[in-house]
Design an enzyme around this catalytic site. Structure first.
Site, mmCIF file in Angstrom:
data_model
loop_
_atom_site.group_PDB
_atom_site.id
_atom_site.type_symbol
_atom_site.label_atom_id
_atom_site.label_comp_id
_atom_site.label_asym_id
_atom_site.label_seq_id
_atom_site.Cartn_x
_atom_site.Cartn_y
_atom_site.Cartn_z
ATOM 1 N N CYS A 90 0.841 -1.199 0.000
ATOM 2 C CA CYS A 90 0.000 0.000 0.000
ATOM 3 C C CYS A 90 0.879 1.253 0.000
ATOM 4 O O CYS A 90 1.494 1.566 -1.012
ATOM 5 C CB CYS A 90 -0.966 -0.045 1.191
ATOM 6 N N HIS A 207 -3.393 -5.730 0.995
ATOM 7 C CA HIS A 207 -2.686 -5.992 2.250
ATOM 8 C C HIS A 207 -2.619 -7.493 2.546
ATOM 9 O O HIS A 207 -3.552 -8.054 3.127
ATOM 10 C CB HIS A 207 -3.399 -5.293 3.406
ATOM 11 N N GLU A 209 -0.865 -8.943 4.829
ATOM 12 C CA GLU A 209 -0.773 -9.168 6.276
ATOM 13 C C GLU A 209 -2.141 -9.220 6.941
ATOM 14 O O GLU A 209 -2.273 -9.701 8.075
ATOM 15 C CB GLU A 209 0.106 -8.087 6.922
#
Length: 241
Positions: A90, A207, A209
């Site tokens: 990002c 994302h 994660e």
């Protein structure tokens, strides 16, 4: 190397996803992980450097425009030039383009609104090391959260990215069809993530994660760990390098 990667996560003023990445690498994968303040100048022997999401320096001027001047970025460039892994997520992707470690730019979303959603991505260039753990999977689902995630590049750069198979993730529908409707932000060629020509630097707007722990999934499915597999891919690539 097969026991885990040595991970450094850069923390800029305004970063807010650094600890999310650290949770994945340190707690889930049990990899040695350190948070690195942006004023550091020595990256030592880290295998993977992550530029996390957030709003570095408040996104003043442009997303990533100030962060690229942080002292640590010279070391990140050296790390990349040495063929080691660099991942920008990002805001980290935005910083990589501002620092010219990746081509193109991330500009305002097509509708000028901040988008927070989950999107399907078609996996491209599966011979690249970042996708090694995905096996036969061709479509994954990851969260996005950005206001300036529209990927833009000139026609020549786009053609080179496609010809060199540097596009790794493309916005698509659940069946893997790349359509205007599946493009959340207006990115050219539905691009969600690209790597450099050497393949060791990856920038992506979604994302990973945030899709790495079943406990954090609102609806467990085949896509629950789609983000974790990105990190596992690097371990596989490093083990067989």
């Amino acid at each position: 190397m097969s026991e885990g990667l040595n991970v450094g996560i850069v923390v800029f003023p305004g970063s807010n996803c650094d600890r999310d990445v650290a949770y994945v690498t340190r707690e889930i994968l049990q990899w040695p992980t350190q948070l690195l303040w942006h004023e550091e100048t020595d990256l030592g022997d880290y295998d993977l450097i992550v530029l996390p999401g957030g709003f570095s320096f408040g996104d003043y001027l442009r997303c990533g425009a100030i962060a690229r001047f942080s002292p640590i970025m010279a070391a990140v460039k050296d790390h990349a030039a040495a063929g080691k892994w660099v991942l920008g997520i990002c805001n980290g992707f935005q910083i990589l383009t501002e620092a010219k470690l990746l081509p193109g730019a991330l500009v305002r979303n097509r509708d000028l609104h901040f988008i927070c959603d989950r999107v399907h991505l078609r996996l491209e260039a599966k011979e690249r090391p970042w996708l090694r753990a995905y096996g036969d999977k061709t479509v994954i689902r990851l969260p996005i959260a950005h206001g300036e995630g529209c990927y833009y590049a000139d026609a020549t750069t786009l053609a080179e990215l496609e010809a060199n198979r540097q596009v790794l993730f493309r916005y698509a529908d659940a069946q893997g069809n790349v359509t205007p409707e599946s493009n959340p932000n207006g990115s050219l060629n539905n691009i969600a993530g690209i790597c450099n020509a050497a393949g060791n630097v990856l920038g992506m707007m979604p994302h990973p994660e945030r899709a790495a722990d079943p406990a954090l999934s609102h609806s467990p499915s085949e896509h629950t760990l789609d983000g974790l597999q990105l990190f596992q891919s690097l371990l596989l690539a490093s083990a067989f390098a």
